[in-house]
Design an enzyme around this catalytic site. Structure first.
Site, PDB file in Angstrom:
ATOM      1  N   GLU A  79       0.796  -1.230   0.000  1.00 20.63           N
ATOM      2  CA  GLU A  79       0.000   0.000   0.000  1.00 20.63           C
ATOM      3  C   GLU A  79       0.830   1.282   0.000  1.00 20.63           C
ATOM      4  OE1 GLU A  79      -2.903  -0.293   3.146  1.00 20.63           O
ATOM      5  OE2 GLU A  79      -4.199  -1.526   1.906  1.00 20.63           O
TER       6      GLU A  79
ATOM      7  N   GLU B 124      -6.666  -7.727  -0.861  1.00 14.37           N
ATOM      8  CA  GLU B 124      -7.338  -7.539   0.437  1.00 14.37           C
ATOM      9  C   GLU B 124      -8.741  -7.005   0.191  1.00 14.37           C
ATOM     10  OE1 GLU B 124      -5.331  -5.270   3.520  1.00 14.37           O
ATOM     11  OE2 GLU B 124      -3.373  -5.925   2.779  1.00 14.37           O
TER      12      GLU B 124
HETATM   13  C1  GAL Z   1      -4.958  -2.735   4.856  1.00 11.82           C
HETATM   14  C2  GAL Z   1      -3.552  -3.217   5.220  1.00 11.82           C
HETATM   15  C3  GAL Z   1      -3.586  -4.413   6.149  1.00 11.82           C
HETATM   16  C4  GAL Z   1      -4.578  -4.201   7.233  1.00 11.82           C
HETATM   17  C5  GAL Z   1      -5.911  -3.979   6.610  1.00 11.82           C
HETATM   18  C6  GAL Z   1      -7.034  -3.918   7.590  1.00 11.82           C
HETATM   19  O1  GAL Z   1      -4.924  -1.415   4.454  1.00 11.82           O
HETATM   20  O2  GAL Z   1      -2.831  -3.538   4.072  1.00 11.82           O
HETATM   21  O3  GAL Z   1      -2.319  -4.647   6.684  1.00 11.82           O
HETATM   22  O4  GAL Z   1      -4.206  -3.110   8.000  1.00 11.82           O
HETATM   23  O5  GAL Z   1      -5.874  -2.773   5.888  1.00 11.82           O
HETATM   24  O6  GAL Z   1      -8.212  -3.912   6.905  1.00 11.82           O
END
Ligand code: GAL
Length: 756
Positions: free
Chosen positions: A381, A461
């Site tokens: 990110e 994710e």
């Molecule tokens: C994302 C991140 C993860 C975790 C996640 C929680 O932005 O890459 O490590 O923090 O959010 O939803």
């Protein structure tokens, strides 16, 4: 021949570090590795407690047989900044918590007793990736992976990489690039032989070459009848490389597989066949001990992802994970997205150089794992950094032209320097905070990439912080948690341009104060920190075929008044059955089929029983009597599984479930404790304490007095010697349950596949 022995026992440990005393034996507590410098409570702790230096020491006796040989310690991983001293002399410094490193002892060994001192600094040093800003996970401190003592001839095999050209043809290639180590600069001559061994240990073929310099590439004649490595049949070969020089014989073994991977604009292919990737992210942490659990816990996580959650992929968010975990992924057929350490922040030029070094270390350590199908070479990110990411991609492609690169982003229209565009798409839920579009599971690819053409694309994710859900949250929230996972999976299955989707995340994890629920936990998992499933776990599990295992999980604990307004409707039943029958009290039995209209793309949509199905409010009317219920799953007209619920649950049994009846000394075994009702269902709002005592050569990881959290809890037992370990768990109302574990002595080389 090399000898490798575990170097995990007999250490001492103390807080603080004094460089002036690195050569002297200090007073410390006896410890064994893997070791966590500061154990944390389950929740609500100060994570700064391990941001400081610690000292590890070990005395050992030099073996006269080591004369004329190379003697190294190999550290599989220590957090975060390590310096190794032998007899007070600094041997190596390693400012990275995730990659292995070696300490060459050869030139500083004394006859007789020697002293190893290791300084570990757990500080979040901004010079070391992933540090420098905030990260949503903890890194802990300590020598948290295995350490090995390796003795080899003066010239030895440093590493080798196996590549498998023409893997889908009838004649498969095998190319082994061997790097020799010659730290004492000896004259080299001799030969290198590669033995290709099948999984049963039979030699398939061999090939050899004379040595001309420190790089030797063995190109085996193409070979017929080699088996592919696949998810259902993860067949592993072993490459045994033997080096013969006037300095002696060395040998190194590595398992590998024949398989091809491709990410295309129409999705992912394994061995030429399309496969939709279905995965979850994994952090490598555990309650209390942080990262410091050994082989069994690592392997068990891989087994849970594959066998319990029925995934075909895992992302090692956000760093290279234990080799034990990756070895297990190879063995069971679980694909891996592995990435370099980092979280949003990119530091100065020195930081970037360290991160590029992390790419090198990750690929060099892991290039022979057939399970790894893609390298993540961007800091998770992070913003665009053209020169930095051009270099991480260049290096990855140069070191390993057989795997695509990727880089995980959450910022749209970021520069695509990788082979596969990976997006953390948290669009679902945005509508709740003023997003300008209705509820949307995933954005179209081109909107995310900003490109006018399709590219290989995957989701790395979703969900996570958009809908944190505790294992003991109210049923309605759990149902929405389930729905969000299903919605995104359905969208990913429905879009041929998406290779697959990896959700956030498999297991709840401890984190910094800036994240999570204030308790230092991100309740983002489909399982809790002990790997106990929430309902959402079954959104994934139910996508497997019923011939594998029939799944039937109603998203309810069947209570009269847990939901707003009461009742249990609408009721999602996560299942891969063709039909589900509901029978309750004297109501007519009815059958329901999966809701393909709502979830047209899922391999196995859930059954959803809605209020309209019971217009007389049979399962909703406040004040009506509550009845037991049985759900029965049918496949091809046959009843294959059922789920029972009682209307009057009472605490009926204390279940104590060690993961296995045996344990190897030095290793750890998880034990889950549950309080269940009359039909064996966990009581989701049971928070009473249980007391744990361990008798025999076992050590408890975690407190003796534990509260059940939503009806269950867990702990680990570490075997500190051979013999019978008695694990006793007592609950005030339900008495004591005793389980015995058979602790077996570790074999001299301890673990069957030593890493170095
Ligand atoms: C994302 C991140 C993860 C975790 C996640 C929680 O932005 O890459 O490590 O923090 O959010 O939803």
């Amino acid at each position: 021949m090399r000898s490798i022995a575990a170097f995990n026992d007999g250490w001492t440990f103390l807080a603080g570090f004094d460089p002036a005393r690195a050569g002297e034996v200090q007073d410390g507590a006896a410890v064994a590795l893997p070791h966590n410098a500061v154990d944390l409570p389950f929740a609500y702790f100060d994570e700064a407690s391990y941001w400081r230096p610690f000292t590890y020491q070990k005395r050992f006796t030099a073996d006269p047989d080591w004369a004329g040989k190379e003697v190294y310690l190999v550290f599989d991983g220590a957090m975060a900044d390590s310096v190794v001293y032998l007899n007070g002399v600094e041997i190596v410094a390693h400012p990275d918590g995730y990659s292995p490193f070696e300490a060459r002892l050869t030139d500083h060994l004394k006859p007789g007793e020697n002293l190893i001192t290791v300084k570990i600094d757990g500080s979040e040093n901004p010079a070391i990736p992933p540090f420098g800003a905030r990260i949503d996970y903890l890194t802990y401190a300590g020598i948290y992976r295995d350490v090995w003592l390796r003795v080899t001839p003066k010239v030895f095999i440093e590493n080798f990489k196996v590549e498998t050209p023409d893997v889908l043809g009838p004649l498969k290639g095998t190319k082994v690039a061997v790097a020799l180590a010659n730290p004492a600069d000896m004259p080299i001559s001799g030969c290198v032989t590669g033995y290709l061994m099948d999984a049963e240990g039979n030699e398939v073929t061999r090939y050899w070459l004379a040595i001309e310099d420190e790089q030797v590439t063995l190109e085996f004649p193409p070979q017929r009848d080699l088996r592919l490595w696949d998810l259902d049949s993860p067949y592993l070969y072993e490459m045994v490389v033997r080096l013969n020089t006037p300095h002696g014989v060395d040998e190194r073994r590595v398992r590998f597989g024949y398989r091809s991977v491709e990410f295309t604009t129409e999705g992912f292919r394994l061995n030429g066949k399309p496969l939709k990737l279905r995965g979850l992210n994994r952090h490598q942490s555990f309650p209390y001990v942080g990262y410091a659990l050994g082989r069994t816990a690592q392997e068990r996580d891989a087994d849970i992802l594959k066998d319990t959650l029925k995934l075909n992929m895992v992302r090692t968010s956000h760093y290279p994970q234990s080799s034990w975990f990756l070895d297990r992924c190879d063995e069971i057929g679980l694909l891996v997205f592995e990435e370099i350490p980092g979280w949003q922040h990119v530091g100065n030029e020195a930081w970037k150089a360290a991160s590029i070094e992390n790419v090198r270390n990750m690929i060099r350590r892991d290039w022979n794992h057939p399970s790894i199908v893609i390298w993540g070479v961007r800091v998770n990110e992070s913003k665009d950094h053209h020169a930095f990411y051009a270099e991480t991609n260049r290096l990855a492609r140069e070191m390993d032209p057989t795997r695509p690169t990727s880089g995980v982003r959450c910022i749209v229209e970021s520069e695509m320097l990788e082979d596969v565009y990976a997006m953390n798409d948290f669009i679902l839920g945005m509508e709740e905070i003023g997003g300008n579009r209705p509820r949307t599971p995933l954005r179209p690819q081109k909107e995310v990439t900003g490109l006018d053409h399709a590219v290989p694309y995957m989701i790395t994710e979703f969900n996570g912080h958009m809908y944190p859900t505790k294992v003991y949250d109210q049923e309605q929230r759990q149902a929405e948690h389930v729905t969000r996972h299903l919605d995104v999976l359905n969208a990913a299955y429905g879009d041929p341009e998406i290779a697959g989707a990896i959700g956030w995340c498999a297991f709840d994890y401890n984190t910094h104060k800036d994240f999570g629920s204030g308790d230092r936990i991100c309740h983002h998992g489909v399982m809790d920190m002990f790997r106990e499933p929430k309902f959402a776990a079954f959104a994934y599990a139910s996508q497997c075929e019923p011939t594998d295992v029939p799944v039937l999980k109603p998203v309810t604990s069947w209570t009269r008044g847990d939901r707003n307004h009461g009742g249990v409707l609408p009721l999602i039943i996560l299942t891969n059955c063709d039909e589900v029958e509901l029978s309750s009290g004297n109501m007519p039995t009815r059958r329901f089929t999966p809701d393909r209209a709502t979830y047209p793309h899922l391999p196995h949509p859930p059954v959803i029983i809605r209020r309209e199905d019971y217009p007389n409010e049979e399962f909703g009317h406040w004040g009506m009597g509550w009845q037991n219920v049985t759900f029965t799953g049918y496949v091809d007209g046959k009843a294959v599984c059922k789920a029972d619920f009682v209307a009057d649950p009472v605490a009926s049994a204390l279940v104590v479930a060690p993961d296995a009846p045996q344990i190897i000394t030095g290793d750890s075994l998880p034990v889950i404790v549950r309080v269940v009702d009359q039909v064996g269902n966990r009581l989701p709002y049971m928070f009473e304490p249980v007391r744990v005592t361990i008798e025999g050569p076992g050590e408890l990881v975690g407190p003796e007095l534990l509260s059940l959290v939503g009806g269950s809890t867990g702990f680990w037992v570490i075997a500190r010697g051979a013999g019978e370990i008695r694990v006793c768990v007592t609950h005030a109302g339900l008495g004591t349950v005793v389980k015995t574990l058979d602790a077996q002595a570790a074999k001299p080389a301890v673990l069957s596949q030593p890493k170095p």
